[in-house]
Design a protein around this motif. Structure first.
Motif, PDB file in Angstrom:
ATOM      1  N   ILE A   1      10.370  -1.671   8.678  1.00 32.45           N
ATOM      2  CA  ILE A   1      10.983  -1.335   7.390  1.00 32.45           C
ATOM      3  C   ILE A   1      10.118  -1.870   6.248  1.00 32.45           C
ATOM      4  O   ILE A   1       9.935  -1.205   5.224  1.00 32.45           O
ATOM      5  N   ARG A   2       9.610  -3.064   6.453  1.00 30.04           N
ATOM      6  CA  ARG A   2       8.742  -3.661   5.417  1.00 30.04           C
ATOM      7  C   ARG A   2       7.524  -2.756   5.155  1.00 30.04           C
ATOM      8  O   ARG A   2       7.089  -2.614   4.005  1.00 30.04           O
ATOM      9  N   TYR A   3       7.012  -2.110   6.197  1.00 29.42           N
ATOM     10  CA  TYR A   3       5.895  -1.186   5.991  1.00 29.42           C
ATOM     11  C   TYR A   3       6.359   0.093   5.287  1.00 29.42           C
ATOM     12  O   TYR A   3       5.649   0.641   4.434  1.00 29.42           O
ATOM     13  N   THR A   4       7.555   0.577   5.613  1.00 22.84           N
ATOM     14  CA  THR A   4       8.095   1.740   4.905  1.00 22.84           C
ATOM     15  C   THR A   4       8.252   1.418   3.423  1.00 22.84           C
ATOM     16  O   THR A   4       7.995   2.265   2.558  1.00 22.84           O
ATOM     17  N   ASP A   5       8.681   0.214   3.111  1.00 16.03           N
ATOM     18  CA  ASP A   5       8.770  -0.233   1.718  1.00 16.03           C
ATOM     19  C   ASP A   5       7.413  -0.097   1.028  1.00 16.03           C
ATOM     20  O   ASP A   5       7.312   0.412  -0.095  1.00 16.03           O
ATOM     21  N   HIS A   6       6.369  -0.529   1.711  1.00 16.03           N
ATOM     22  CA  HIS A   6       5.017  -0.435   1.154  1.00 16.03           C
ATOM     23  C   HIS A   6       4.592   1.023   1.010  1.00 16.03           C
ATOM     24  O   HIS A   6       4.015   1.414  -0.025  1.00 16.03           O
ATOM     25  N   PHE A   7       4.866   1.821   2.019  1.00 22.98           N
ATOM     26  CA  PHE A   7       4.497   3.239   1.983  1.00 22.98           C
ATOM     27  C   PHE A   7       5.186   3.951   0.819  1.00 22.98           C
ATOM     28  O   PHE A   7       4.558   4.722   0.074  1.00 22.98           O
ATOM     29  N   LEU A   8       6.478   3.707   0.629  1.00 20.85           N
ATOM     30  CA  LEU A   8       7.206   4.351  -0.468  1.00 20.85           C
ATOM     31  C   LEU A   8       6.697   3.875  -1.823  1.00 20.85           C
ATOM     32  O   LEU A   8       6.591   4.666  -2.773  1.00 20.85           O
ATOM     33  N   SER A   9       6.374   2.605  -1.921  1.00 21.43           N
ATOM     34  CA  SER A   9       5.837   2.079  -3.181  1.00 21.43           C
ATOM     35  C   SER A   9       4.491   2.708  -3.497  1.00 21.43           C
ATOM     36  O   SER A   9       4.190   3.036  -4.657  1.00 21.43           O
ATOM     37  N   ARG A  10       3.665   2.889  -2.483  1.00 27.80           N
ATOM     38  CA  ARG A  10       2.377   3.553  -2.678  1.00 27.80           C
ATOM     39  C   ARG A  10       2.567   5.024  -3.056  1.00 27.80           C
ATOM     40  O   ARG A  10       1.803   5.575  -3.850  1.00 27.80           O
ATOM     41  N   THR A  11       3.588   5.668  -2.488  1.00 30.34           N
ATOM     42  CA  THR A  11       3.885   7.056  -2.844  1.00 30.34           C
ATOM     43  C   THR A  11       4.262   7.152  -4.318  1.00 30.34           C
ATOM     44  O   THR A  11       3.777   8.035  -5.044  1.00 30.34           O
ATOM     45  N   ILE A  12       5.094   6.230  -4.778  1.00 31.56           N
ATOM     46  CA  ILE A  12       5.486   6.208  -6.191  1.00 31.56           C
ATOM     47  C   ILE A  12       4.257   5.973  -7.069  1.00 31.56           C
ATOM     48  O   ILE A  12       4.071   6.624  -8.112  1.00 31.56           O
ATOM     49  N   ALA A  13       3.389   5.053  -6.668  1.00 24.79           N
ATOM     50  CA  ALA A  13       2.170   4.782  -7.436  1.00 24.79           C
ATOM     51  C   ALA A  13       1.299   6.032  -7.527  1.00 24.79           C
ATOM     52  O   ALA A  13       0.712   6.324  -8.594  1.00 24.79           O
ATOM     53  N   SER A  14       1.208   6.780  -6.433  1.00 28.44           N
ATOM     54  CA  SER A  14       0.420   8.016  -6.436  1.00 28.44           C
ATOM     55  C   SER A  14       1.014   9.037  -7.398  1.00 28.44           C
ATOM     56  O   SER A  14       0.293   9.737  -8.110  1.00 28.44           O
TER      57      SER A  14
END
Length: 554
Positions: free
Chosen positions: A435-448
């Motif tokens: 889940i912690r990695y999904t948090d990072h993935f979603l945050s990176r998606t928002i940044a993109s």
């Protein structure tokens, strides 16, 4: 008087010769009965534990259940198994049942039509992760050994007339004995069937045989039926001249449950990066099913759980087709096992077999592969766009393979697909790291999305279903929906909107934050996306649109 002694080794040679020549003859009816007893006694441990828990220590009830279980299988086999197909058919059943017994007992799996559909739709990567050393003994004991004995038997030949006569007598006898056994403890048996109907999904192999029939006779995806069109009247509301095109990214999560979602108040902060984005979190979100095969088609359908009709859901087009009818281009980017019919006939990009260094290894990719080159893919077509990113997420049981090493925040972890070798603490730690990695993935998606200044951008994240992590002895997911625990049906829902998107759409974010205190479910996705993208169509249901009361524009 003299005695001739056997030469050394002669006895063992005689024994081996006798074993080699052992080919007893048996009638097909006797074979059916012995097979039914084998399945009832040795292959139904989970059934017996659950059934007897309703009447512990009741010997008469146990005898009635035994008679009923043997009788049901004997009746079914009496119709299916004949001399010409007995060895092949029973061999398949022995081997298949060995797999079923192992996974049912390991994860407390109930084998209904939906669960079998999951099995049939499993790709080689998912199935490969489940092939652990723990499978060897069940496969040998329940599959290989009885199959080897079966092929040593000679099945008695009869004329056609005698074959049908004996089979008729056999079936009649089975019916009478089974009925008598059920009547011996009728009150307890009827109570079990009335109050614990889910127990029937544990009776093996009759459970998966019935489930297979249901899948073959229903709108199952294994039949590959063409989709009937919906929303062909869809039209996008005209935009003001000079408006930026809109980009909505729908992230379909995998197997993330609400209970372990940091933004929902979980004891661990599993979503620290999302907490800094200003995203809007819905803590009371409920899935349409307890498996991807059910939830994914359901959440993209106008029928949904509120008016659940599996045939209608699987036979008709999805939300993505309605958007295409309105002139909004869609793209499905997949790091999982496909779109389950949701994107049939539309653009799909399979990324699970990518080979990008740093993100992909050993035939699997981390979810960040989904945002690699995303901007270029979006800009390949003009106008408004809706892109779906289908994550690998927390797909079990190999949670430890769902995150890079730097996200191993919670330890010790369960570093094997055989959950039976791990403590519950290790399993939960691995799950939370994912889940912690999904948090990072979603945050990176928002940044993109923030960086795509030529679009008004937004993101909606919604997990398909949850997961059991040992509560009540249950692991993984896929329980029949009527009895599925909350761990498998409560999921996260998260939204993020760029200032430009919110302003252009007339979206009141404060109103939407207040809306998060109410219950939501996956049935809201279909009308909410249509409303958000301002698509007018007869299949739009304003009453289920999460944004309807929080926008100043229709």
């Amino acid at each position: 008087m003299s005695t001739t002694l056997p030469r050394p080794g002669a006895s063992s040679r005689l024994s081996w010769s006798a074993l080699r020549d052992w080919r007893p003859e048996i009638s097909s009816e006797a074979l059916i009965l012995l097979s039914s007893i084998f399945f009832a006694v040795l292959c139904n441990g989970l059934f017996w534990r659950n059934a007897m828990a309703t009447n512990p220590g009741n010997g008469l009830f146990a005898l009635s259940l035994f008679t009923l279980l043997v009788g049901v299988h004997a009746l079914l086999f009496g119709l299916l198994v004949w001399r010409w197909n007995a060895k092949v058919l029973l061999s398949v059943l022995f081997i298949t049942t060995a797999f079923a017994v192992h996974y049912m007992s390991s994860f407390n799996v109930y084998l209904d039509a939906d669960m079998l559909r999951n099995v049939l739709a499993t790709d080689h990567k998912e199935s490969g992760e489940l092939m652990t050393a723990a499978l060897i003994l069940p496969l040998l004991g329940y599959g290989v050994l009885p199959t080897a004995l079966l092929w040593r038997l000679r099945i008695r030949r009869r004329s056609l007339g005698r074959t049908f006569l004996w089979r008729g007598v056999f079936l009649l006898g089975v019916v009478l004995v089974t009925a008598a056994g059920a009547m011996a403890s009728f009150q307890n048996i009827s109570s079990l069937m009335r109050n614990h109907r889910e127990v029937r999904y544990l009776a093996t192999p009759v459970n998966y045989l019935i489930a297979l029939k249901q899948n073959l006779s229903s709108a199952s995806p294994i039949k590959h039926q063409p989709k009937q069109p919906i929303g062909t009247d869809a039209q996008a509301t005209p935009r003001a001249a000079g408006s930026k095109p809109r980009l909505l990214v729908l992230v379909v999560g995998e197997t993330v449950r609400a209970q372990n979602w940091g933004l929902n108040g979980y004891a661990r902060q599993t979503t620290p990066e999302l907490a800094q984005t200003g995203a809007i979190n819905f803590p009371d979100m409920h899935a349409c099913g307890s498996s991807t095969e059910v939830s994914l088609p359901c959440m993209f359908s106008p029928y949904g759980r509120h008016d659940y009709d599996e045939k209608a859901i699987r036979n008709h087009q999805s939300l993505l087709h309605v958007l295409e009818h309105a002139g909004i281009s869609t793209l499905w980017r997949d790091n999982q096992s496909g779109c389950k019919g949701v994107c049939d006939g539309l653009q799909i990009e399979r990324l699970d077999d990518a080979t990008l260094p740093g993100l992909c290894a050993n035939g699997r990719c981390m979810d960040e592969i989904l945002i690699n080159d995303l901007a270029a893919q979006v800009r390949a077509k003009p106008g408004d766009r809706v892109v779906v990113l289908h994550q690998l997420g927390n797909h079990g049981p190999s949670y430890f393979e769902r995150y890079p090493a730097q996200f191993r925040q919670f330890a010790p972890t369960c570093d094997t697909a055989d959950l039976g070798k791990c403590s519950r603490e290790q399993i939960v730690n691995s799950y939370d790291n994912a889940i912690r990695y999904t948090d990072h993935f979603l945050s990176r998606t928002i940044a993109s999305l923030r960086e795509m200044g030529d679009y008004d951008t937004a993101m909606i994240y919604l997990s398909d279903h949850g997961e059991s992590l040992g509560e009540k002895g249950l692991y993984l997911h896929g329980m029949p929906y009527a009895i599925a625990p909350e761990e498998q049906t409560r999921v996260p829902l998260l939204m993020w909107f760029s200032p430009g998107f919110a302003a252009d759409r007339g979206l009141d974010l404060q109103c939407l934050r207040q809306r998060t205190q109410q219950r939501a479910d996956q049935d809201n996705l279909f009308p909410s996306v249509l409303g958000l993208m301002q698509v007018r169509t007869s299949v739009y249901d304003r009453s289920r649109d999460l944004f309807a009361d929080c926008t100043t524009q229709s």
